[in-house]
Design a protein around this motif. Structure first.
Motif, PDB file in Angstrom:
ATOM      1  N   HIS A   1      -3.137   4.434  -2.412  1.00  0.00           N
ATOM      2  CA  HIS A   1      -2.912   3.628  -3.615  1.00  0.00           C
ATOM      3  C   HIS A   1      -2.512   2.210  -3.225  1.00  0.00           C
ATOM      4  O   HIS A   1      -1.980   1.991  -2.133  1.00  0.00           O
ATOM      5  CB  HIS A   1      -1.747   4.207  -4.439  1.00  0.00           C
TER       6      HIS A   1
ATOM      7  N   CYS B   1      -7.492   6.068  -4.668  1.00  0.00           N
ATOM      8  CA  CYS B   1      -7.135   6.271  -6.072  1.00  0.00           C
ATOM      9  C   CYS B   1      -8.231   5.681  -6.962  1.00  0.00           C
ATOM     10  O   CYS B   1      -8.674   4.552  -6.747  1.00  0.00           O
ATOM     11  CB  CYS B   1      -5.793   5.608  -6.365  1.00  0.00           C
TER      12      CYS B   1
ATOM     13  N   PRO C   1       0.923   6.514  -8.762  1.00  0.00           N
ATOM     14  CA  PRO C   1       0.896   6.838  -7.336  1.00  0.00           C
ATOM     15  C   PRO C   1       1.383   8.237  -6.972  1.00  0.00           C
ATOM     16  O   PRO C   1       1.342   8.609  -5.822  1.00  0.00           O
ATOM     17  CB  PRO C   1       1.835   5.796  -6.732  1.00  0.00           C
TER      18      PRO C   1
ATOM     19  N   TRP D   1       0.847  -1.196   0.000  1.00  0.00           N
ATOM     20  CA  TRP D   1       0.000   0.000   0.000  1.00  0.00           C
ATOM     21  C   TRP D   1       0.880   1.242   0.000  1.00  0.00           C
ATOM     22  O   TRP D   1       1.971   1.247   0.558  1.00  0.00           O
ATOM     23  CB  TRP D   1      -0.897   0.018   1.239  1.00  0.00           C
ATOM     24  N   LEU D   2       0.374   2.323  -0.601  1.00  0.00           N
ATOM     25  CA  LEU D   2       1.082   3.598  -0.649  1.00  0.00           C
ATOM     26  C   LEU D   2       0.123   4.707  -0.252  1.00  0.00           C
ATOM     27  O   LEU D   2      -1.061   4.659  -0.589  1.00  0.00           O
ATOM     28  CB  LEU D   2       1.598   3.880  -2.060  1.00  0.00           C
ATOM     29  N   ILE D   3       0.640   5.708   0.434  1.00  0.00           N
ATOM     30  CA  ILE D   3      -0.134   6.898   0.736  1.00  0.00           C
ATOM     31  C   ILE D   3       0.591   8.077   0.108  1.00  0.00           C
ATOM     32  O   ILE D   3       1.784   8.282   0.337  1.00  0.00           O
ATOM     33  CB  ILE D   3      -0.312   7.096   2.249  1.00  0.00           C
ATOM     34  N   GLU D   4      -0.139   8.831  -0.696  1.00  0.00           N
ATOM     35  CA  GLU D   4       0.429   9.986  -1.391  1.00  0.00           C
ATOM     36  C   GLU D   4       0.218  11.231  -0.534  1.00  0.00           C
ATOM     37  O   GLU D   4      -0.878  11.494  -0.060  1.00  0.00           O
ATOM     38  CB  GLU D   4      -0.260  10.149  -2.744  1.00  0.00           C
ATOM     39  N   ARG D   5       1.289  11.981  -0.347  1.00  0.00           N
ATOM     40  CA  ARG D   5       1.235  13.213   0.443  1.00  0.00           C
ATOM     41  C   ARG D   5       1.097  14.427  -0.474  1.00  0.00           C
ATOM     42  O   ARG D   5       1.470  14.368  -1.641  1.00  0.00           O
ATOM     43  CB  ARG D   5       2.502  13.364   1.275  1.00  0.00           C
TER      44      ARG D   5
ATOM     45  N   LYS E   1       4.400  11.427  -6.981  1.00  0.00           N
ATOM     46  CA  LYS E   1       5.822  11.475  -6.640  1.00  0.00           C
ATOM     47  C   LYS E   1       6.072  11.523  -5.143  1.00  0.00           C
ATOM     48  O   LYS E   1       7.129  11.176  -4.680  1.00  0.00           O
ATOM     49  CB  LYS E   1       6.467  12.696  -7.291  1.00  0.00           C
ATOM     50  N   ARG E   2       5.119  11.996  -4.374  1.00  0.00           N
ATOM     51  CA  ARG E   2       5.304  12.151  -2.929  1.00  0.00           C
ATOM     52  C   ARG E   2       4.593  11.031  -2.188  1.00  0.00           C
ATOM     53  O   ARG E   2       3.646  11.254  -1.455  1.00  0.00           O
ATOM     54  CB  ARG E   2       4.772  13.515  -2.490  1.00  0.00           C
ATOM     55  N   GLN E   3       5.053   9.837  -2.394  1.00  0.00           N
ATOM     56  CA  GLN E   3       4.416   8.666  -1.807  1.00  0.00           C
ATOM     57  C   GLN E   3       5.240   8.094  -0.672  1.00  0.00           C
ATOM     58  O   GLN E   3       6.443   8.303  -0.616  1.00  0.00           O
ATOM     59  CB  GLN E   3       4.222   7.604  -2.868  1.00  0.00           C
TER      60      GLN E   3
ATOM     61  N   CYS F   1       0.069   0.321  -8.138  1.00  0.00           N
ATOM     62  CA  CYS F   1      -0.626   1.357  -8.907  1.00  0.00           C
ATOM     63  C   CYS F   1       0.321   1.977  -9.927  1.00  0.00           C
ATOM     64  O   CYS F   1       1.482   2.237  -9.635  1.00  0.00           O
ATOM     65  CB  CYS F   1      -1.168   2.434  -7.964  1.00  0.00           C
TER      66      CYS F   1
END
Length: 83
Positions: A40, A70, A47, A25-29, A49-51, A44
């Motif tokens: 995300h 997303c 996602p 899992w990714l979280i985009e800031r 650039k600031r993940q 994905c």
């Protein structure tokens, strides 16, 4: 002199073979680095650039706290959180 360059090149590429596992899992800031923009899946294709990597619980909590999922990879569906 050529021998020295070849040796350093060999050492530089040796570390590349040890790849770390991609996060699930990714979280985009946001631009301010404190707001959360989207959640995300780890695979994905968009996602941002600031993940940052996230655990399943962090991704689930973010979606429950109204961080958008997303629209391309649909992490809410994979997490079992249908809106």
């Amino acid at each position: 002199m050529d021998r020295g360059r070849g040796a350093s090149r060999g050492r530089a590429t040796a570390g590349r073979g040890a790849a770390t596992a991609a996060p699930e899992w990714l979280i985009e800031r946001g631009l301010d680095r404190s707001s959360l923009v989207a959640v995300h899946t780890g695979d994905c294709w968009d996602p941002g650039k600031r993940q940052m990597p996230a655990t399943r619980e962090q991704a689930r909590d973010a979606i429950r706290q109204q961080v958008p999922a997303c629209s391309k990879c649909r992490p809410d569906t994979r997490l079992g959180l249908l809106e």
